[in-house]
Scaffold this motif. Sequence first.
Motif, short mmCIF file in Angstrom:
data_model
loop_
_atom_site.label_atom_id
_atom_site.label_comp_id
_atom_site.label_asym_id
_atom_site.label_seq_id
_atom_site.Cartn_x
_atom_site.Cartn_y
_atom_site.Cartn_z
N UNK A 104 0.84 -1.19 0.00
CA UNK A 104 0.00 0.00 0.00
C UNK A 104 0.88 1.24 0.00
N UNK A 105 0.21 2.38 -0.16
CA UNK A 105 0.91 3.66 -0.23
C UNK A 105 1.75 3.90 1.04
N UNK A 106 1.35 3.28 2.13
CA UNK A 106 2.09 3.43 3.40
C UNK A 106 3.52 2.89 3.29
N UNK A 107 3.73 1.97 2.33
CA UNK A 107 5.08 1.42 2.14
C UNK A 107 6.07 2.45 1.61
N UNK A 108 5.54 3.61 1.20
CA UNK A 108 6.44 4.66 0.71
C UNK A 108 7.02 5.47 1.87
N UNK A 109 6.47 5.29 3.07
CA UNK A 109 6.96 6.02 4.24
C UNK A 109 8.46 5.83 4.41
N UNK A 110 9.16 6.95 4.58
CA UNK A 110 10.60 6.89 4.84
C UNK A 110 11.46 6.73 3.60
N UNK A 111 10.84 6.56 2.41
CA UNK A 111 11.63 6.38 1.19
C UNK A 111 12.02 7.73 0.59
N UNK A 121 3.92 15.44 -6.78
CA UNK A 121 4.27 14.34 -5.87
C UNK A 121 4.07 14.77 -4.41
N UNK A 122 4.54 15.97 -4.05
CA UNK A 122 4.38 16.44 -2.66
C UNK A 122 2.91 16.44 -2.28
N UNK A 123 2.06 16.91 -3.22
CA UNK A 123 0.64 17.00 -2.93
C UNK A 123 0.06 15.60 -2.71
N UNK A 124 0.45 14.67 -3.57
CA UNK A 124 -0.05 13.30 -3.45
C UNK A 124 0.36 12.69 -2.11
N UNK A 125 1.64 12.91 -1.73
CA UNK A 125 2.13 12.35 -0.47
C UNK A 125 1.38 12.97 0.71
N UNK A 126 1.18 14.29 0.65
CA UNK A 126 0.46 14.96 1.75
C UNK A 126 -0.99 14.45 1.83
N UNK A 127 -1.66 14.33 0.67
CA UNK A 127 -3.05 13.85 0.65
C UNK A 127 -3.16 12.45 1.25
N UNK A 128 -2.11 11.64 1.04
CA UNK A 128 -2.15 10.27 1.53
C UNK A 128 -1.41 10.08 2.85
N UNK A 129 -1.03 11.20 3.46
CA UNK A 129 -0.33 11.21 4.76
C UNK A 129 0.90 10.30 4.77
N UNK A 130 1.66 10.39 3.68
CA UNK A 130 2.89 9.61 3.58
C UNK A 130 4.06 10.53 3.86
N UNK A 131 5.01 10.03 4.65
CA UNK A 131 6.17 10.83 5.00
C UNK A 131 7.38 10.33 4.21
N UNK A 132 7.53 10.85 2.98
CA UNK A 132 8.67 10.43 2.15
C UNK A 132 9.45 11.66 1.74
N UNK A 133 10.72 11.43 1.36
CA UNK A 133 11.57 12.56 0.95
C UNK A 133 11.50 12.71 -0.57
N UNK A 134 11.23 13.92 -1.03
CA UNK A 134 11.15 14.15 -2.49
C UNK A 134 12.48 14.73 -2.97
N UNK A 135 13.06 14.04 -3.95
CA UNK A 135 14.35 14.49 -4.49
C UNK A 135 14.13 14.93 -5.94
N UNK A 136 14.22 16.21 -6.18
CA UNK A 136 13.91 16.71 -7.53
C UNK A 136 15.12 16.59 -8.46
#
Length: 283
Positions: A104-111, A121-136
């Motif tokens: 699930x999307x929760x598996x993206x946590x910490x990645x 991407x930031x918006x999608x992560x925020x909407x799904x309450x996922x805490x991942x690092x975005x590297x542009x």
Amino acid sequence: MLKIAIQKSGRLYEDSIKLLKECGIELNNGNKQLKAVAFNFPIEVYFLRDDDIPQYVYDNVADIGIVGENVLLEKAKDIDLVYRLGFGKCRLSIAVPKSIEYNSVKDLDGLKIATSYSVLLQKYLADNKVNAEVHEISGSVEIAPSIGLADAICDLVSSGSTLFTNGLKEVEVILKSEAVLTANKNLSAEKKAILEKLLLRINSVKTAKNNKYIMLNAPNKQLKNIFSLLPGMKSPTVVPLAEEGWSSVQSVVNENDFWEVIEKLKQFDAEGIIVMPIEKMIV
Ligand code: PRT
Ligand code: ZN
């Protein structure tokens, strides 16, 4: 004169030019120049990088533009989406290495996720309450995991073969995208009137592509059934055949229902069915 920005080269260039041509707009030079004036329609075409088009439309350098919805939303300029054009279809997706177990999307946590679409991407992560690092990064996103730059990626996908050859699997679709016509919000009345004319043409080209012209012969006793399948634009055209009790029916049929309609027509004794493409269709 209406100024339209299209991609200078790349995936949207040919379809954009083709659309203008199908709308009867002829340009007197190619994309070698920065701009070209149409000689039979009050439009001037600017050839630009797709990433710059939303800004130019916002700044009124161009009045309208053709760009991927993905770019339009990423740049988040306050401009209008006027028409979905139906080409340049793709999706913006998150992909992870095949070897990773993903539920699930929760598996993206910490990645750490590499992308050129950090806003979306930031918006999608925020909407799904996922805490991942975005590297542009600006390009070659698909190689980021294999060179150790990131754990996952977020990039455009169409056939999926780029992901496959890079050992990645698509796990989340953030956005389904296609080329769109976008416009500045404050067009003058004169420019709005030209845009309306252009939209009428685009619409007639697109409607024609979605429909086929159909001709068939049928016994008169089946005409009622056949009319229910082929309502046509107003109603079908019916011409009596020389053979007593038979008629020729002409109508239009939608591409999406096409095969289903043909099968049913045969059940209603239709014969000699001829199907033709439509070039323009004004409803
Ligand atoms: O030079 P400029 O900045 O104008 O062009 P660009 O290189 O930024 O854009 P370009 O020409 O690659 O794409 C323009 C637009 O086409 C995009 O903004 C999308 O709206 C649309 N589009 C449709 C695509 C794709 N399909 C697509 N598959 N844009 C890019 N890709 C890339 C994707 O980034 C990945 O590298 O193709 C690869 C994946 O394809 P598949 O088929 O292997 O899945
Ligand atoms: Zn670009």
